[in-house]
Design a protein around this motif. Structure first.
Motif, mmCIF file in Angstrom:
data_model
loop_
_atom_site.group_PDB
_atom_site.id
_atom_site.type_symbol
_atom_site.label_atom_id
_atom_site.label_comp_id
_atom_site.label_asym_id
_atom_site.label_seq_id
_atom_site.Cartn_x
_atom_site.Cartn_y
_atom_site.Cartn_z
ATOM 1 N N ILE A 63 79.353 6.818 -58.984
ATOM 2 C CA ILE A 63 78.447 7.959 -59.174
ATOM 3 C C ILE A 63 77.956 7.964 -60.626
ATOM 4 N N PRO A 64 76.647 7.970 -60.860
ATOM 5 C CA PRO A 64 76.141 8.022 -62.241
ATOM 6 C C PRO A 64 76.567 9.312 -62.953
ATOM 7 N N HIS A 65 77.001 9.183 -64.209
ATOM 8 C CA HIS A 65 77.385 10.316 -65.043
ATOM 9 C C HIS A 65 76.510 10.339 -66.293
ATOM 10 N N HIS A 66 76.109 11.531 -66.690
ATOM 11 C CA HIS A 66 75.196 11.678 -67.827
ATOM 12 C C HIS A 66 75.791 12.586 -68.904
ATOM 13 N N LEU A 67 75.261 12.434 -70.119
ATOM 14 C CA LEU A 67 75.663 13.210 -71.297
ATOM 15 C C LEU A 67 77.125 12.969 -71.703
ATOM 16 N N ILE A 68 77.553 11.746 -71.502
ATOM 17 C CA ILE A 68 78.858 11.304 -71.985
ATOM 18 C C ILE A 68 78.605 10.169 -72.973
ATOM 19 N N ASP A 69 79.327 10.185 -74.107
ATOM 20 C CA ASP A 69 79.207 9.126 -75.120
ATOM 21 C C ASP A 69 77.789 8.986 -75.658
ATOM 22 N N ILE A 70 77.186 10.088 -76.077
ATOM 23 C CA ILE A 70 75.819 10.031 -76.605
ATOM 24 C C ILE A 70 75.751 10.384 -78.095
ATOM 25 N N LYS A 71 76.897 10.749 -78.687
ATOM 26 C CA LYS A 71 76.934 11.144 -80.093
ATOM 27 C C LYS A 71 78.087 10.450 -80.809
ATOM 28 N N GLU A 72 77.891 10.221 -82.111
ATOM 29 C CA GLU A 72 78.996 9.766 -82.951
ATOM 30 C C GLU A 72 79.830 10.979 -83.359
ATOM 31 N N PRO A 73 81.133 10.800 -83.600
ATOM 32 C CA PRO A 73 81.985 11.945 -83.944
ATOM 33 C C PRO A 73 81.525 12.725 -85.177
ATOM 34 N N GLU A 74 80.803 12.067 -86.082
ATOM 35 C CA GLU A 74 80.341 12.747 -87.302
ATOM 36 C C GLU A 74 79.147 13.657 -87.050
ATOM 37 N N GLU A 75 78.487 13.482 -85.907
ATOM 38 C CA GLU A 75 77.260 14.233 -85.631
ATOM 39 C C GLU A 75 77.570 15.614 -85.057
ATOM 40 N N GLU A 81 70.572 22.093 -78.286
ATOM 41 C CA GLU A 81 70.328 20.662 -78.046
ATOM 42 C C GLU A 81 70.764 20.290 -76.631
ATOM 43 N N PHE A 82 71.923 20.790 -76.238
ATOM 44 C CA PHE A 82 72.438 20.556 -74.893
ATOM 45 C C PHE A 82 71.449 21.080 -73.853
ATOM 46 N N GLN A 83 70.939 22.288 -74.079
ATOM 47 C CA GLN A 83 69.995 22.905 -73.158
ATOM 48 C C GLN A 83 68.799 21.993 -72.878
ATOM 49 N N GLY A 84 68.204 21.478 -73.957
ATOM 50 C CA GLY A 84 67.035 20.618 -73.808
ATOM 51 C C GLY A 84 67.348 19.331 -73.080
ATOM 52 N N MET A 85 68.469 18.704 -73.445
ATOM 53 C CA MET A 85 68.863 17.435 -72.822
ATOM 54 C C MET A 85 69.136 17.595 -71.331
ATOM 55 N N GLY A 104 81.609 21.265 -65.851
ATOM 56 C CA GLY A 104 82.197 21.440 -67.168
ATOM 57 C C GLY A 104 82.789 22.805 -67.399
ATOM 58 N N GLY A 105 83.283 22.957 -68.624
ATOM 59 C CA GLY A 105 83.964 24.200 -68.951
ATOM 60 C C GLY A 105 83.428 24.915 -70.165
ATOM 61 N N THR A 106 82.331 24.430 -70.745
ATOM 62 C CA THR A 106 81.780 25.084 -71.933
ATOM 63 C C THR A 106 80.741 26.105 -71.480
ATOM 64 N N GLY A 107 81.192 27.358 -71.366
ATOM 65 C CA GLY A 107 80.407 28.398 -70.729
ATOM 66 C C GLY A 107 79.033 28.639 -71.305
ATOM 67 N N LEU A 108 78.949 28.821 -72.624
ATOM 68 C CA LEU A 108 77.657 29.119 -73.248
ATOM 69 C C LEU A 108 76.668 27.991 -73.002
ATOM 70 N N TYR A 109 77.152 26.747 -73.054
ATOM 71 C CA TYR A 109 76.269 25.603 -72.868
ATOM 72 C C TYR A 109 75.652 25.625 -71.472
ATOM 73 N N ILE A 110 76.501 25.861 -70.465
ATOM 74 C CA ILE A 110 76.013 25.862 -69.093
ATOM 75 C C ILE A 110 75.101 27.063 -68.851
ATOM 76 N N GLN A 111 75.476 28.204 -69.378
ATOM 77 C CA GLN A 111 74.642 29.400 -69.239
ATOM 78 C C GLN A 111 73.261 29.170 -69.836
ATOM 79 N N SER A 112 73.224 28.476 -70.971
ATOM 80 C CA SER A 112 71.951 28.246 -71.658
ATOM 81 C C SER A 112 70.998 27.391 -70.835
ATOM 82 N N VAL A 113 71.548 26.570 -69.946
ATOM 83 C CA VAL A 113 70.722 25.688 -69.110
ATOM 84 C C VAL A 113 70.194 26.406 -67.886
ATOM 85 N N ILE A 114 71.068 27.096 -67.182
ATOM 86 C CA ILE A 114 70.687 27.595 -65.863
ATOM 87 C C ILE A 114 69.965 28.936 -65.908
ATOM 88 N N TYR A 115 70.122 29.667 -67.019
ATOM 89 C CA TYR A 115 69.401 30.929 -67.172
ATOM 90 C C TYR A 115 68.258 30.766 -68.168
#
Length: 321
Positions: A63-75, A81-85, A104-115
């Motif tokens: 199953i294709p998975h997205h938004l994993i391993d897209i940033k360096e730890p320093e970034e 940003e999550f919302q747009g992506m 996922g479990g990051t509430g604000l991030y998910i809320q920002s996308v679907i609402y």
């Protein structure tokens, strides 16, 4: 009269850490021809695999998975940003005739996308922000968080002390306007942008806490200490990613601030506390259809029940296996 355009269908799976979201997401992706978008704010970071409980390639079942391993730890990585992506990724997956599934479990991030959620356009004060960043380094995250608690207790209750960037933003808004962060969002109507099946997984607390403790023990066996040591010896410090649970505790050990046994106990305690906060946040902020996963012997039956809910909610037909 012009016909209203149908909303894109979307499956969202939320819930606390270690409740079983990954297994369910794979099964629903198989049944509904889906692709999975990670809704976790820390799985975006490369080389941070064990501590973020990142799904292994062998577990993905193709199953294709997205938004994993897209940033360096320093970034840095923000909810905006999550919302747009993610909105872009939902459109891409749908274009292929596939079903987008956010997990996922990051509430604000998910809320920002679907609402239809607009990020605060409150004024900023860069010099004040820099001063707070300096203070955070001197007096520590907890002390800075107490400053926020004094002027905006509502935001303080929602923002974890280790989310320094967001604590500072809330203080900056108050400094610039005399208003709380929530005042800029309270008049927004939380309209769902997608035709959403919002699935929440829950579990009896003692069982969930036992699973969290076991997960931490397994992470240590799988090499969490070595993973964090590698980041530490690369000189990665003082950045957003290292504030994540599973990394900050081991950093304290590596910096000589605690013994390893204490670091592991702190990791377990912080994970349990986080799970509790996740459940509270989801229950207060979203209209979720909850499913109790306490009886793990009935997992297959529960997955069938959830699948039937998705079929009815989104008017879909699943593939049965």
């Amino acid at each position: 009269m012009r016909e209203v355009e149908a909303k894109q269908k979307l499956i969202v799976i939320i819930g606390p850490t270690a409740v079983g979201k990954t297994k369910l997401s794979i099964e629903l992706a198989r049944r509904f021809n889906g692709e999975i978008i990670s809704g976790d704010s820390m799985q975006v970071y490369r080389r941070m695999d064990i501590g973020t409980a990142k799904i292994k390639e062998s577990e993905m079942e193709g199953i294709p998975h997205h938004l994993i391993d897209i940033k360096e730890p320093e970034e840095s990585f923000s909810a905006a940003e999550f919302q747009g992506m993610v909105r872009k990724k939902i459109a891409e997956i749908a274009q292929k005739g596939k079903m987008p599934i956010i997990v996922g479990g990051t509430g604000l991030y998910i809320q920002s996308v679907i609402y239809d959620y607009q990020f605060s356009d409150a004024p900023s004060d860069p010099s004040f922000r820099e001063e707070l960043e300096r203070q955070a380094g001197e007096i520590g995250n907890e002390a800075l968080h107490k400053k926020l608690e004094a002027v905006d207790p509502e935001s303080a209750s929602r923002i974890h002390p280790n989310n320094v960037r967001r604590v500072i933003r809330a203080l900056e808004i108050y400094h610039c306007t005399g208003k709380r962060m929530g005042d800029f969002q309270s008049n927004q109507e939380p309209e769902l942008l997608y035709d959403t099946a919002l699935i929440g997984l829950t579990m009896e607390r003692e069982k969930l806490y036992g699973r969290i403790n076991l997960r931490v023990d397994l992470m240590m066996e799988e090499g969490l200490l070595e993973e964090v040591e590698s980041l530490y010896h690369q000189g990665i410090s003082g950045c957003q990613s290292i504030q994540a649970i599973g990394y900050k505790e081991i950093y304290e050990y590596l910096e000589g601030k605690s013994c390893l046994e204490t670091a592991i106990e702190n990791l377990k305690q912080n994970s349990r506390n986080y799970a509790k906060r996740q459940l509270t946040w989801f229950r207060n902020k979203m209209n979720v259809e909850w499913f109790d996963m306490t009886d793990t012997d009935m997992a297959s039956k529960k997955i069938n029940e959830i699948s039937q809910y998705v079929e009815g909610k989104l008017h879909l037909k699943s593939n049965t296996y």
